[in-house]
Write an enzyme that holds these catalytic residues in place. Structure first.
Site, PDB file in Angstrom:
ATOM      1  N   SER A  65      76.742  52.126  16.176  1.00 35.64           N
ATOM      2  CA  SER A  65      76.044  50.948  16.683  1.00 35.64           C
ATOM      3  C   SER A  65      74.537  51.011  16.451  1.00 35.64           C
ATOM      4  O   SER A  65      73.905  49.986  16.217  1.00 35.64           O
ATOM      5  CB  SER A  65      76.352  50.758  18.172  1.00 35.64           C
ATOM      6  OG  SER A  65      77.700  50.391  18.328  1.00 35.64           O
ATOM      7  N   PHE A  66      73.955  52.199  16.524  1.00 32.83           N
ATOM      8  CA  PHE A  66      72.514  52.322  16.290  1.00 32.83           C
ATOM      9  C   PHE A  66      72.140  51.804  14.900  1.00 32.83           C
ATOM     10  O   PHE A  66      71.080  51.198  14.717  1.00 32.83           O
ATOM     11  CB  PHE A  66      72.066  53.780  16.451  1.00 32.83           C
ATOM     12  CG  PHE A  66      70.585  53.966  16.345  1.00 32.83           C
ATOM     13  CD1 PHE A  66      69.756  53.678  17.429  1.00 32.83           C
ATOM     14  CD2 PHE A  66      70.007  54.409  15.166  1.00 32.83           C
ATOM     15  CE1 PHE A  66      68.382  53.838  17.334  1.00 32.83           C
ATOM     16  CE2 PHE A  66      68.643  54.570  15.060  1.00 32.83           C
ATOM     17  CZ  PHE A  66      67.826  54.287  16.149  1.00 32.83           C
ATOM     18  N   HIS A  97      72.521  58.036  27.066  1.00 29.55           N
ATOM     19  CA  HIS A  97      72.577  57.697  25.644  1.00 29.55           C
ATOM     20  C   HIS A  97      72.862  56.210  25.431  1.00 29.55           C
ATOM     21  O   HIS A  97      72.250  55.555  24.587  1.00 29.55           O
ATOM     22  CB  HIS A  97      73.656  58.554  24.968  1.00 29.55           C
ATOM     23  CG  HIS A  97      73.840  58.296  23.523  1.00 29.55           C
ATOM     24  ND1 HIS A  97      74.866  57.523  23.042  1.00 29.55           N
ATOM     25  CD2 HIS A  97      73.133  58.700  22.448  1.00 29.55           C
ATOM     26  CE1 HIS A  97      74.785  57.466  21.717  1.00 29.55           C
ATOM     27  NE2 HIS A  97      73.737  58.174  21.339  1.00 29.55           N
ATOM     28  N   PHE A 122      74.023  39.366  18.304  1.00 26.91           N
ATOM     29  CA  PHE A 122      74.288  40.594  19.050  1.00 26.91           C
ATOM     30  C   PHE A 122      75.731  40.588  19.516  1.00 26.91           C
ATOM     31  O   PHE A 122      76.073  39.983  20.529  1.00 26.91           O
ATOM     32  CB  PHE A 122      73.321  40.647  20.249  1.00 26.91           C
ATOM     33  CG  PHE A 122      73.424  41.877  21.099  1.00 26.91           C
ATOM     34  CD1 PHE A 122      72.712  43.017  20.779  1.00 26.91           C
ATOM     35  CD2 PHE A 122      74.190  41.884  22.254  1.00 26.91           C
ATOM     36  CE1 PHE A 122      72.763  44.154  21.587  1.00 26.91           C
ATOM     37  CE2 PHE A 122      74.259  43.008  23.076  1.00 26.91           C
ATOM     38  CZ  PHE A 122      73.545  44.141  22.728  1.00 26.91           C
TER      39      PHE A 122
END
Length: 160
Positions: A65-66, A97, A122
């Site tokens: 996801s990052f 996290h 998003f």
């Protein structure tokens, strides 16, 4: 609104514009692949349902996801893409996290949308456990991928 109070797959299609000439990029995180594949399927099928052509829907996969932010920027840079849908899952663990990842992705996707002046959606599922994520990937709370695709279509209508 809390997802438990709304089905992510419910929407009013009456006001959705013609998207037959629009081109979409879907960026999907590999981490939690079973869930992200279900989100992608929901987004893809929703775009097709509303008139997108299969050849105008492009999928890129990123490790987690990052990385959705940079993957979305690569898509948004292209003049061949009208809107980007970023799909991933962050499940809360024993540390903070998840907070850092969610904040970075939200900020990053907003920055990409503003930089390239196009919708960057998003579609990140953020939950406390895996079951909650499954419930939002075609389970009892609908599919966040469907919601993300509809949001992309609605945002394209604003700039027509």
């Amino acid at each position: 609104m809390a997802t438990s109070l709304k089905n992510l797959s419910d929407y009013n299609s009456d006001q959705l514009p013609d998207i037959s000439g629009k081109r979409f990029g879907i960026v999907v995180a590999e981490w939690n692949k079973t869930i992200t594949d279900a989100l992608c399927k929901g987004a893809y099928e929703t775009l097709l349902t509303h008139g997108a052509k299969p050849e105008n829907i492009h999928r890129n996969t990123v490790p987690g996801s990052f990385e959705l932010t940079l993957g979305s920027q690569y898509m948004a840079m292209s003049n061949e893409i009208d809107a980007v849908i970023a799909l991933g899952v962050v499940i809360k663990g024993e540390t903070k996290h998840d907070d850092y990842i969610c904040h970075a992705v939200a900020k990053g996707l907003t920055d990409v949308a503003l930089k390239f002046n196009k919708p960057v959606i998003f579609g990140l599922v953020t939950t406390n456990d895996e079951q909650q994520a499954l419930d939002r990937a075609g389970g009892k709370h609908g599919n966040k991928g469907v919601e993300a695709a509809v949001t992309a279509i609605q945002m394209l209508a604003l700039h027509s």
